[in-house]
Write a protein that holds these residues in place. Structure first.
Motif, PDB file in Angstrom:
ATOM      1  N   ARG A 282       0.817  -1.069  -0.007  1.00 15.15           N
ATOM      2  CA  ARG A 282       0.006   0.038   0.012  1.00 15.15           C
ATOM      3  C   ARG A 282       1.010   1.247   0.027  1.00 15.15           C
ATOM      4  O   ARG A 282       0.364   2.401   0.061  1.00 15.15           O
ATOM      5  N   GLY A 283       2.274   1.144   0.199  1.00 17.43           N
ATOM      6  CA  GLY A 283       3.045   2.255   0.174  1.00 17.43           C
ATOM      7  C   GLY A 283       3.670   2.742   1.320  1.00 17.43           C
ATOM      8  O   GLY A 283       2.766   2.804   2.275  1.00 17.43           O
ATOM      9  N   ILE A 284       4.451   3.347   1.486  1.00 22.37           N
ATOM     10  CA  ILE A 284       5.347   3.902   2.427  1.00 22.37           C
ATOM     11  C   ILE A 284       5.601   5.290   1.945  1.00 22.37           C
ATOM     12  O   ILE A 284       5.713   5.829   0.844  1.00 22.37           O
ATOM     13  N   GLU A 285       5.747   6.622   2.806  1.00 24.11           N
ATOM     14  CA  GLU A 285       6.139   8.132   2.611  1.00 24.11           C
ATOM     15  C   GLU A 285       7.488   8.314   2.872  1.00 24.11           C
ATOM     16  O   GLU A 285       7.868   7.785   3.841  1.00 24.11           O
ATOM     17  N   GLU A 286       7.935   9.361   2.346  1.00 22.38           N
ATOM     18  CA  GLU A 286       9.175  10.185   2.524  1.00 22.38           C
ATOM     19  C   GLU A 286      10.394   8.949   2.713  1.00 22.38           C
ATOM     20  O   GLU A 286      10.895   9.272   3.666  1.00 22.38           O
ATOM     21  N   LEU A 287      10.399   8.311   1.823  1.00 17.09           N
ATOM     22  CA  LEU A 287      11.521   7.393   1.678  1.00 17.09           C
ATOM     23  C   LEU A 287      12.905   8.240   1.652  1.00 17.09           C
ATOM     24  O   LEU A 287      12.690   9.042   0.582  1.00 17.09           O
ATOM     25  N   GLU A 288      13.803   7.878   2.087  1.00 12.96           N
ATOM     26  CA  GLU A 288      15.132   8.559   2.224  1.00 12.96           C
ATOM     27  C   GLU A 288      16.131   7.560   2.502  1.00 12.96           C
ATOM     28  O   GLU A 288      16.056   6.853   3.449  1.00 12.96           O
ATOM     29  N   VAL A 289      17.308   7.503   1.644  1.00 15.84           N
ATOM     30  CA  VAL A 289      18.582   6.761   1.790  1.00 15.84           C
ATOM     31  C   VAL A 289      19.504   7.618   1.767  1.00 15.84           C
ATOM     32  O   VAL A 289      19.910   8.648   0.783  1.00 15.84           O
TER      33      VAL A 289
END
Lengths: 322, 284
Positions: A282-289
């Motif tokens: 269903r998705g995740i938000e604000e992904l940052e690597v």
């Protein structure tokens, strides 16, 4: 981690110049039962700018003072400009610049008078290739002390004082220059100016520079090569880029899910993120690597060596920057 | 020109520069004035006393003795204080970085020390000439003699100052190992009065040191023949005086140069940083 690689890396640059300006083999420094330096090997070639990085107490100051001839090592073969600094004669001093941290010496002198005075010692060692000393007016402008040239040194600001220290260090147009934490206590502006000064020096005079710092950004900006001193040895040797690439860095993955923030550290960010996305259809938000910076890897490297050292050293003996 | 000679000349200019800076500073000015006034006050309180068996007044006899004391005090304490202080604050290290810089630095300290004697002597001699009758020699040959004696006094005491400055671990110890012994020595060497009341062995000890002989020679240069009754043996022992001061000059120079070398070898940026940190703690 890649201490073994340092030898081969250094070996690459050797054929260009068969006689390094600074050559150290097996430098050991022992205070009582404790080895501050337990076998340092390093060489610096003509015109190179090399930074010695390391935590407090790693022996950076000790190393540089041995090279300046101000400290007797417990063991080791040391050559600076082809001579053992401890037994070097006075003409050798004319070719070596040392930037000392001033405190309250010559407080009642003016920068102009002090540079005139100290420069005079070098006049006897002037050559066509390296006219000595650098004219005082030129030097004052070079370090940006023109306006304060006739003030008493006592009244200079901290930053002005350090620039005077640098001026004194280069008044003899040295072939090799040693700086021990030259920018400690600088504000960002003064730091930037100092970096420009070092670049100008190396460009104009082909001066070989060895400096210590514990500021990684500074090392990255200034140095052709970075040496990391930890646990009494050089544990890393290479350009800032090379060091960053060779370290299998941790990465940090951050995201929010259902309004909640998550942080996860991993060796393999790509695989982790792939899995993460698969687990949350269903998705995740604000992904940052975020890749670990040189600083993170430096800290980890140093920590690993300190841990190893503490394992067989009584903690009480690990003293300050001896 | 030889590099060492050049370095020596740079050192002479350094000493002169420091002297000029000092002349302009209220701190140095007040030192000269207080020291000079101290000597004059001492003479003033005894101005009407007469030396037994002669027609000489006490100021007449005491002035050359006190001058000897002033010479030894400033010639020993000057370099002792300078070396102890400038070793800690990094001046010495900065000089060591330059080629032959240590030669120049030490020359500078010596030159400054000798120059600093001039204002003191001027204040004391001019003050004495104004305040008291007949205490300052009138003939030229006595002045010539005085200059020679002063020179010998400077040469024999200077190495002692460098030695003490090299040996004391910290600046505070200059008082313990420099000032107090000199004041004690002045006491037993007849600088503040007659030695005859002191025990025999104390007199012997005093005659091993340069101060007694410097005082003796100064009195010889300043006073008429009749003053000899005030001396220990009732005679002028000029040869002895010159011999003792020369021995101190030669042996002192050798010893001092060894000690200075040893001390300067131990200097490093870390040592200066440590002194700075300790000083910062005192402030807090």
């Amino acid at each position: 981690m890649f201490a073994g690689e340092s030898a081969s890396n250094a070996g690459v640059s050797a054929p260009d110049d068969p006689a390094p300006v600074i050559q150290v083999r097996g430098l050991r420094m022992r205070y009582g039962e404790h080895d501050v330096l337990s076998g340092v090997d390093l060489h610096v070639h003509r015109g190179e700018v090399v930074t010695l990085l390391g935590p407090n107490g790693a022996g950076k100051t000790t190393t540089i003072e041995v090279l300046e001839g101000f400290r007797r090592p417990s063991a080791g073969d040391i050559e600076v400009l082809g001579v053992d600094p401890l037994h070097a004669d006075e003409p050798w001093r004319a070719r070596v610049g040392v930037v000392l941290q001033s405190w309250r010496d010559h407080a009642r002198w003016s920068p102009r008078d002090l540079l005139d005075h100290l420069g005079a010692y070098y006049a006897a060692f002037s050559t066509a290739e390296r006219p000595r000393p650098v004219p005082t007016g030129e030097l004052l402008d070079l370090v940006g002390l023109g306006d304060a040239a006739d003030q008493r040194i006592l009244t200079l600001s901290g930053g002005q004082r350090r620039r005077l220290d640098v001026a004194v260090g280069i008044v003899g147009r040295p072939e090799v220059l040693f700086l021990d934490e030259p920018t400690a206590g600088f504000d960002p502006q003064a730091r930037r100016e100092f970096h420009e000064l070092v670049h100008r020096l190396t460009d104009l005079e082909a001066t070989t520079v060895l400096l210590t710092t514990h500021d990684l950004a500074e090392a990255e900006r200034l140095a052709d090569r970075i040496l990391i001193l930890a646990g009494g040895r050089i544990v890393a040797d290479g350009s800032a880029d090379a060091l960053a690439r060779r370290i299998r860095a941790n990465a940090e993955v951050r995201w929010t899910h259902d309004g909640q923030r998550f942080v996860h550290a991993t060796d393999d960010a790509t695989a982790y993120v792939r899995q993460l996305l698969a687990d949350h259809p269903r998705g995740i938000e604000e992904l940052e690597v975020r890749r670990a910076s040189l600083e993170d890897t430096y800290l980890e490297l140093v920590r690993a060596h300190l841990d190893a050292e503490v394992a067989h050293t009584p903690v009480g003996l690990v003293s300050g920057e001896a | 020109m030889d590099v060492r000679v050049r370095a020596f000349m740079i050192g002479v200019r350094r000493g002169w520069h420091e002297f000029v800076i000092g002349l302009r500073s209220p701190q140095d000015q007040s030192f000269y004035v207080l020291m000079g006034l101290g000597v004059l006050t001492l003479l003033w309180f005894n101005r009407d006393d007469v030396l037994e068996g002669t027609t000489l007044t006490v100021p007449q006899v005491a002035l050359p003795s006190l001058l000897a004391g002033v010479v030894m005090f400033s010639i020993v304490i000057g370099p002792a204080y300078a070396l102890a202080l400038e070793r800690e604050d990094g001046t010495l290290l900065r000089s060591r970085v330059a080629p032959y810089g240590l030669h120049g630095y030490l020359t500078g300290v010596g030159v400054l020390t000798v120059l600093s004697l001039v204002p003191l002597l001027v204040i004391v001699l001019a003050g004495s000439a104004i305040l008291f009758d007949g205490v300052v020699p009138a003939d030229a040959w006595r002045w010539g003699l005085t200059v020679l004696v002063l020179l010998l006094g400077i040469l024999s005491n200077l190495p002692l100052g460098f030695a003490i400055g090299s040996l004391v671990p910290r600046i505070q110890q200059v008082t313990t190992w420099g000032m107090l012994p000199i004041i004690g020595l002045a006491w037993i060497s007849g600088i503040f009065g007659e030695m005859a009341q002191l025990w025999g062995w104390v007199q012997v000890v005093a005659q091993l040191f340069p101060l007694y002989w410097l005082g003796h020679l100064m009195r010889y240069a300043f006073l008429p023949e009749a003053a000899v009754v005030g001396e220990l043996t009732g005679t002028w022992r000029i040869g002895w005086g010159i011999a003792v001061l020369t021995i101190w000059t030669v042996v002192g120079s050798v010893l001092a140069s060894l000690l200075v070398r040893r001390m300067s070898r131990r200097q490093s940026g870390a040592a200066v940083a440590e002194a700075r940190d300790q000083a910062a703690q005192f402030v807090r």
